[in-house]
Design an enzyme around this catalytic site. Structure first.
Site, mmCIF file in Angstrom:
data_model
loop_
_atom_site.group_PDB
_atom_site.id
_atom_site.type_symbol
_atom_site.label_atom_id
_atom_site.label_comp_id
_atom_site.label_asym_id
_atom_site.label_seq_id
_atom_site.Cartn_x
_atom_site.Cartn_y
_atom_site.Cartn_z
ATOM 1 N N ASP A 1 0.814 -1.214 0.000
ATOM 2 C CA ASP A 1 0.000 0.000 0.000
ATOM 3 C C ASP A 1 0.854 1.273 0.000
ATOM 4 O O ASP A 1 1.956 1.257 0.538
ATOM 5 C CB ASP A 1 -0.868 -0.003 1.269
ATOM 6 C CG ASP A 1 -2.307 0.228 0.934
ATOM 7 O OD1 ASP A 1 -2.568 0.726 -0.166
ATOM 8 O OD2 ASP A 1 -3.165 -0.101 1.764
HETATM 9 C C1 LIG Z 1 4.977 -6.772 -11.480
HETATM 10 C C2 LIG Z 1 4.025 -6.483 -10.447
HETATM 11 C C3 LIG Z 1 3.494 -7.596 -9.668
HETATM 12 C C4 LIG Z 1 3.690 -5.197 -10.249
HETATM 13 C C5 LIG Z 1 2.883 -4.715 -9.161
HETATM 14 C C6 LIG Z 1 2.942 -3.255 -9.162
HETATM 15 C C7 LIG Z 1 2.425 -2.674 -7.882
HETATM 16 C C8 LIG Z 1 3.386 -1.998 -6.980
HETATM 17 C C9 LIG Z 1 1.115 -2.752 -7.627
HETATM 18 C C10 LIG Z 1 0.481 -2.185 -6.431
HETATM 19 C C11 LIG Z 1 -0.978 -2.366 -6.539
HETATM 20 C C12 LIG Z 1 -1.793 -1.597 -5.621
HETATM 21 C C13 LIG Z 1 -3.206 -1.431 -6.021
HETATM 22 C C14 LIG Z 1 -1.298 -1.084 -4.478
HETATM 23 C C15 LIG Z 1 -2.031 -0.249 -3.531
HETATM 24 O O1 LIG Z 1 -1.483 1.073 -3.540
HETATM 25 P P1 LIG Z 1 -2.429 2.289 -3.865
HETATM 26 O O2 LIG Z 1 -2.498 2.462 -5.331
HETATM 27 O O3 LIG Z 1 -3.772 2.019 -3.238
HETATM 28 O O4 LIG Z 1 -1.749 3.537 -3.225
HETATM 29 P P2 LIG Z 1 -2.353 4.400 -2.005
HETATM 30 O O5 LIG Z 1 -2.505 3.454 -0.868
HETATM 31 O O6 LIG Z 1 -1.327 5.454 -1.765
HETATM 32 O O7 LIG Z 1 -3.660 4.964 -2.469
#
Ligand SMILES: CC(C)=CCC/C(C)=C/CC/C(C)=C/COP(=O)(O)OP(=O)(O)O
Length: 302
Positions: free
Chosen positions: A40
């Site tokens: 996250d």
């Molecule tokens: C190759 C591979 C497996 C890649 C994965 C890439 C990656 C880091 C994905 C994270 C996905 C995700 C929805 C994370 C939550 O952070 P958020 O977007 O909700 O951020 P926030 O908590 O700040 O809103």
């Protein structure tokens, strides 16, 4: 230019040597066999750095690749990450597309990594919800690495645990129905129990826990020892609800793109501190010191 290159090489050699020393010390204690991560804080990281949201995911992916190397070197056997939940399909289309692009790009990269590190790559989730341009290469990568058992990297995509449980229950019922119809001479059908009125009292007991676990998307991995969630969140967000009943939950305030080796070391030390192995040793040492260690022999059954 050449001097700068040599200096950088020497520095990275020292860093890698130092990391190996730290891991060797950690390996004196029990090492978690399975670490699961909710990554996250990618968008928040981009916001704090005044970057566009997509850049947060790029740095998050880099942090994940580092974590893959660290876990492999440390001797962890399974690393599982929550890359995209079913609910994430409701996000802005450009955000969904960005994560899908990263997944698409990660498949050739992982294919190259697999050539030098024998790891198994597993995509867990309702893969039918993905476009064929991701699903087909993902399935091919899973197939081609299925025999690698030293380290398993599971990417949960189009995943949530209630969907996983529903899928596993349905598959178990389907399997048992076919089996029942076969043994009762109706012949394997399309898997619908109750056809020809053939439900018997007690048929439901034929479904065992192992049947359900066999059909879980995460069926190839043991339950996680540690579940890490970054960015100060404590919710499980429908991730591995079935598998984490005994896992250590570690919620860190660090945003995922900033997660590094020291966070991993801290989490593993915390795991070791709470591990029964140390608890037993500590109790034995205290009992030895006060002379009660041998007084309880032979051990009572209770
Ligand atoms: C190759 C591979 C497996 C890649 C994965 C890439 C990656 C880091 C994905 C994270 C996905 C995700 C929805 C994370 C939550 O952070 P958020 O977007 O909700 O951020 P926030 O908590 O700040 O809103």
């Amino acid at each position: 230019m050449e001097k700068e290159f040599i200096e950088r090489k020497i520095l990275s050699g020292w860093i890698s040597f130092f990391r190996k020393c730290v891991f060797r010390v950690l390996r004196v204690g029990p090492i978690p066999s399975h670490i699961a991560i909710i990554m996250d804080g990618n968008r928040r990281y981009a916001k704090t750095k005044k970057l566009d949201e997509g850049a947060g995911y790029d740095v998050g992916t880099l942090a994940l690749l580092y974590m893959l190397v660290y876990c492999y070197e440390l001797g962890v056997k399974h690393l599982t990450v929550y890359a995209f939940s079913i609910d994430n399909f409701k996000r802005k289309p450009e955000e969904v597309e960005k994560i899908m692009d990263l997944l698409r790009g990660s498949i050739p990269l992982l294919t190259r990594i697999v050539k030098c590190c024998p790891l198994r790559v597993h995509f867990a989730g309702n893969l039918q919800l993905l476009g064929a341009d991701i699903r087909i290469p993902a399935e091919r990568l899973m197939e081609s690495t299925a025999d690698n058992s030293k380290f398993v990297f599971t990417i949960c995509v189009a995943y949530n645990c209630t969907d996983e449980i529903l899928h596993a229950v349905r598959e178990s019922c389907r399997e048992k129905c076919d089996h029942i119809q076969e043994i009762r001479g109706i012949g394997a059908s399309n898997g619908l129990l109750g056809k020809n009125g053939d439900i018997h009292q007690g048929d439901q007991d034929l479904i065992k826990l192992e049947d359900i676990e066999k059909h879980m998307y995460m069926g190839i991995a043991p339950d996680p020892d540690i579940l890490i969630r970054t960015a100060g969140e404590y919710r499980l967000s429908n991730f591995l609800l079935w598998q984490t009943s005994c896992s250590q939950l570690s919620s860190l305030f660090t945003l995922w793109p900033k997660f590094g080796i020291w966070h991993l070391v801290w989490v593993v030390l915390h795991f070791q501190r709470n591990h029964p192995y140390f608890g037993k040793k500590k109790k034995a040492a205290v009992d030895l010191a006060n002379g009660s260690y041998f007084s309880s022999f032979p051990p009572s059954k209770s």
